[in-house]
Design a protein around this motif. Structure first.
Motif, mmCIF file in Angstrom:
data_model
loop_
_atom_site.group_PDB
_atom_site.id
_atom_site.type_symbol
_atom_site.label_atom_id
_atom_site.label_comp_id
_atom_site.label_asym_id
_atom_site.label_seq_id
_atom_site.Cartn_x
_atom_site.Cartn_y
_atom_site.Cartn_z
ATOM 1 N N LEU A 1 0.870 -1.177 0.000
ATOM 2 C CA LEU A 1 0.000 0.000 0.000
ATOM 3 C C LEU A 1 0.907 1.227 0.000
ATOM 4 C CD1 LEU A 1 -2.650 -1.220 2.573
ATOM 5 C CD2 LEU A 1 -2.740 -1.393 0.085
ATOM 6 N N GLU A 2 0.353 2.381 0.237
ATOM 7 C CA GLU A 2 1.153 3.605 0.162
ATOM 8 C C GLU A 2 1.893 3.881 1.474
ATOM 9 O OE1 GLU A 2 1.865 6.079 -1.898
ATOM 10 O OE2 GLU A 2 0.993 5.260 -3.716
ATOM 11 N N SER A 3 2.697 4.926 1.448
ATOM 12 C CA SER A 3 3.448 5.323 2.643
ATOM 13 C C SER A 3 2.757 6.503 3.319
ATOM 14 C CB SER A 3 4.862 5.728 2.243
ATOM 15 O OG SER A 3 4.799 6.855 1.388
ATOM 16 N N ALA A 4 3.149 6.760 4.559
ATOM 17 C CA ALA A 4 2.630 7.914 5.309
ATOM 18 C C ALA A 4 3.674 8.314 6.342
ATOM 19 C CB ALA A 4 1.319 7.555 6.000
ATOM 20 N N GLN A 5 3.518 9.510 6.875
ATOM 21 C CA GLN A 5 4.349 9.926 8.010
ATOM 22 C C GLN A 5 3.446 10.523 9.056
ATOM 23 O OE1 GLN A 5 7.352 12.128 5.658
ATOM 24 N NE2 GLN A 5 8.838 11.364 7.132
ATOM 25 N N ASP A 6 3.656 10.168 10.311
ATOM 26 C CA ASP A 6 2.843 10.794 11.364
ATOM 27 C C ASP A 6 3.688 11.776 12.160
ATOM 28 O OD1 ASP A 6 4.330 9.013 12.885
ATOM 29 O OD2 ASP A 6 2.655 8.423 14.149
ATOM 30 N N HIS A 7 3.008 12.681 12.828
ATOM 31 C CA HIS A 7 3.667 13.732 13.590
ATOM 32 C C HIS A 7 3.450 13.438 15.062
ATOM 33 C CE1 HIS A 7 5.315 17.796 14.029
ATOM 34 N NE2 HIS A 7 4.593 17.774 15.141
ATOM 35 N N LYS A 8 4.524 13.083 15.768
ATOM 36 C CA LYS A 8 4.352 12.492 17.090
ATOM 37 C C LYS A 8 4.305 13.484 18.246
ATOM 38 C CE LYS A 8 6.483 8.139 15.791
ATOM 39 N NZ LYS A 8 5.247 7.411 15.480
ATOM 40 N N ARG A 9 4.942 14.647 18.091
ATOM 41 C CA ARG A 9 4.991 15.565 19.235
ATOM 42 C C ARG A 9 3.649 16.271 19.434
ATOM 43 N NH1 ARG A 9 9.841 16.829 21.498
ATOM 44 N NH2 ARG A 9 11.522 15.594 20.609
ATOM 45 N N ALA A 10 3.366 16.630 20.678
ATOM 46 C CA ALA A 10 2.055 17.201 21.005
ATOM 47 C C ALA A 10 1.864 18.605 20.434
ATOM 48 C CB ALA A 10 1.880 17.232 22.522
ATOM 49 N N PHE A 11 2.925 19.392 20.397
ATOM 50 C CA PHE A 11 2.738 20.820 20.081
ATOM 51 C C PHE A 11 3.342 21.219 18.752
ATOM 52 C CE2 PHE A 11 3.289 20.729 24.891
ATOM 53 C CZ PHE A 11 1.946 20.483 25.100
ATOM 54 N N ASP A 12 3.023 22.442 18.319
ATOM 55 C CA ASP A 12 3.555 22.969 17.065
ATOM 56 C C ASP A 12 5.075 23.069 17.133
ATOM 57 O OD1 ASP A 12 1.022 23.198 16.096
ATOM 58 O OD2 ASP A 12 0.864 25.358 16.417
ATOM 59 N N GLY A 13 5.706 23.059 15.962
ATOM 60 C CA GLY A 13 7.161 23.241 15.903
ATOM 61 C C GLY A 13 7.915 22.019 16.382
ATOM 62 N N ASP A 14 7.269 20.826 16.348
ATOM 63 C CA ASP A 14 7.915 19.580 16.761
ATOM 64 C C ASP A 14 8.402 19.651 18.208
ATOM 65 O OD1 ASP A 14 8.301 16.998 15.992
ATOM 66 O OD2 ASP A 14 10.309 17.314 15.189
ATOM 67 N N THR A 15 7.559 20.189 19.074
ATOM 68 C CA THR A 15 7.907 20.291 20.493
ATOM 69 C C THR A 15 6.855 19.548 21.326
ATOM 70 O OG1 THR A 15 6.673 22.359 20.662
ATOM 71 C CG2 THR A 15 9.044 22.549 20.257
ATOM 72 N N GLY A 16 7.186 19.352 22.608
ATOM 73 C CA GLY A 16 6.245 18.714 23.532
ATOM 74 C C GLY A 16 6.426 17.213 23.574
ATOM 75 N N PRO A 17 5.655 16.566 24.461
ATOM 76 C CA PRO A 17 5.814 15.118 24.651
ATOM 77 C C PRO A 17 5.337 14.307 23.442
ATOM 78 C CG PRO A 17 3.975 15.967 25.955
ATOM 79 C CD PRO A 17 4.658 17.154 25.355
ATOM 80 N N ASN A 18 5.809 13.088 23.331
ATOM 81 C CA ASN A 18 5.353 12.191 22.273
ATOM 82 C C ASN A 18 3.908 11.776 22.506
ATOM 83 O OD1 ASN A 18 7.378 11.959 20.424
ATOM 84 N ND2 ASN A 18 8.273 10.119 21.327
ATOM 85 N N THR A 19 3.184 11.631 21.409
ATOM 86 C CA THR A 19 1.787 11.195 21.489
ATOM 87 C C THR A 19 1.628 9.980 20.582
ATOM 88 O OG1 THR A 19 1.084 12.427 19.548
ATOM 89 C CG2 THR A 19 1.114 13.630 21.634
#
Ligand code: GLY
Length: 280
Positions: A98-116
């Motif tokens: 199937l196709e690929s995807a990327q998820d965004h794990k940090r809680a806040f904007d700018g790739d900051t905050g805890p992992n979710t």
């Protein structure tokens, strides 16, 4: 399986005691990855910048922070690169990429905050170029399906490969045997073929020769979460308005943690809903 089939992954050791894990961490140096060797809701892993941080996490594991899941740990080399998710349907003998995807794990904007669990995603993953996709198919997915069948444990279902895309090729980080959340919310709206037909063919061992069709458009999803997610007290019960304005041909709203109270729609958990849009 990776060793046996030559599937590219990080060098690792599984350790049954804190002492063994710490000795191995000291031997390899930092940065290094330590994983509780069991299910821990995505929280049982640390990418340790220092040997001391790795040792603290190892002590947490063996002192019961993850229950039985931390009774052994896996210590892995740190892999440089960008992470992408790749999906395949497998019927035990054949598979359909199937196709690929990327998820965004940090809680806040700018790739900051805890992992979710994931605050958003897009598909396709730009880092998964056609050449990289072909390598991942040949070097990771195909030998996995073949190796499982050869062992007498053929795999039937959704194979989700977490792949680190490095300059010199793809490396397997982990497998899940399910769709991703929120990756599914960008993958499935792009699928033109009928998902049910594909899943039935998967279950019946009839995937050979099947080629799913995809929409040209890319998809992007944003997760709406309640205040407090993923750490602290999650404030549920807030009212959600305006969903009618978000629905359209190229927009899908996926509800996850919602409930109705009369004619009001309320948030009822951490990750509440996803808004997915398709477009150029
Ligand atoms: N988004 C990561 C996962 O589904 O495991």
């Amino acid at each position: 399986l990776c060793d046996e089939m030559g599937i590219p992954t990080a060098a690792y050791r599984r350790c049954l005691t804190a002492e063994a894990a710490i000795a191995y961490v000291r031997e390899r140096g930092a940065p290094i990855v330590v994983k509780a060797d069991g299910l821990a809701a995505g929280k049982g892993v640390v990418v340790a910048e220092t040997v001391e941080a790795a040792e603290r996490f190892i002590h947490d594991c063996f002192e019961g922070a993850f229950g039985q899941s931390g009774a052994s740990v896996v210590v892995e080399d740190f892999l440089e690169g960008e992470e992408a998710s790749l999906f395949a349907l497998c019927d035990g003998k054949s598979f359909v990429l199937l196709e690929s995807a990327q998820d965004h794990k940090r809680a806040f904007d700018g790739d900051t905050g805890p992992n979710t669990g994931g605050m958003g995603a897009y598909s396709p993953a730009p880092v998964m170029t056609p050449a990289m996709l072909e390598r991942a198919r040949r070097e990771i997915i195909e030998p996995t399906v073949r190796g499982m069948a050869a062992r007498g444990t053929p795999f039937t279902g959704v194979l989700y490969a977490g792949v680190m895309v490095a300059a010199d090729g793809p490396r397997l980080i982990e497998f899940n045997v399910r769709f991703g959340d929120p990756e599914a919310q960008v993958l499935l709206p792009r699928l033109k073929s009928d998902l049910l037909d594909l899943l039935v063919a998967t279950a019946r061992g009839e995937l050979a020769g099947v080629e799913p069709e995809w929409h040209e458009a890319a998809a992007l999803t944003v997760v709406l979460a309640t205040r407090g997610y993923p750490v602290g007290v999650v404030e549920t019960g807030s009212e959600i308005r305006g969903l009618d304005r978000a629905e359209g041909e190229d927009i899908v709203v996926f509800q996850a943690a919602t409930r109705r109270e009369g004619d009001r729609l309320l948030a009822n958990g951490g990750r509440v809903l996803d808004v997915t849009a398709l477009g150029g």
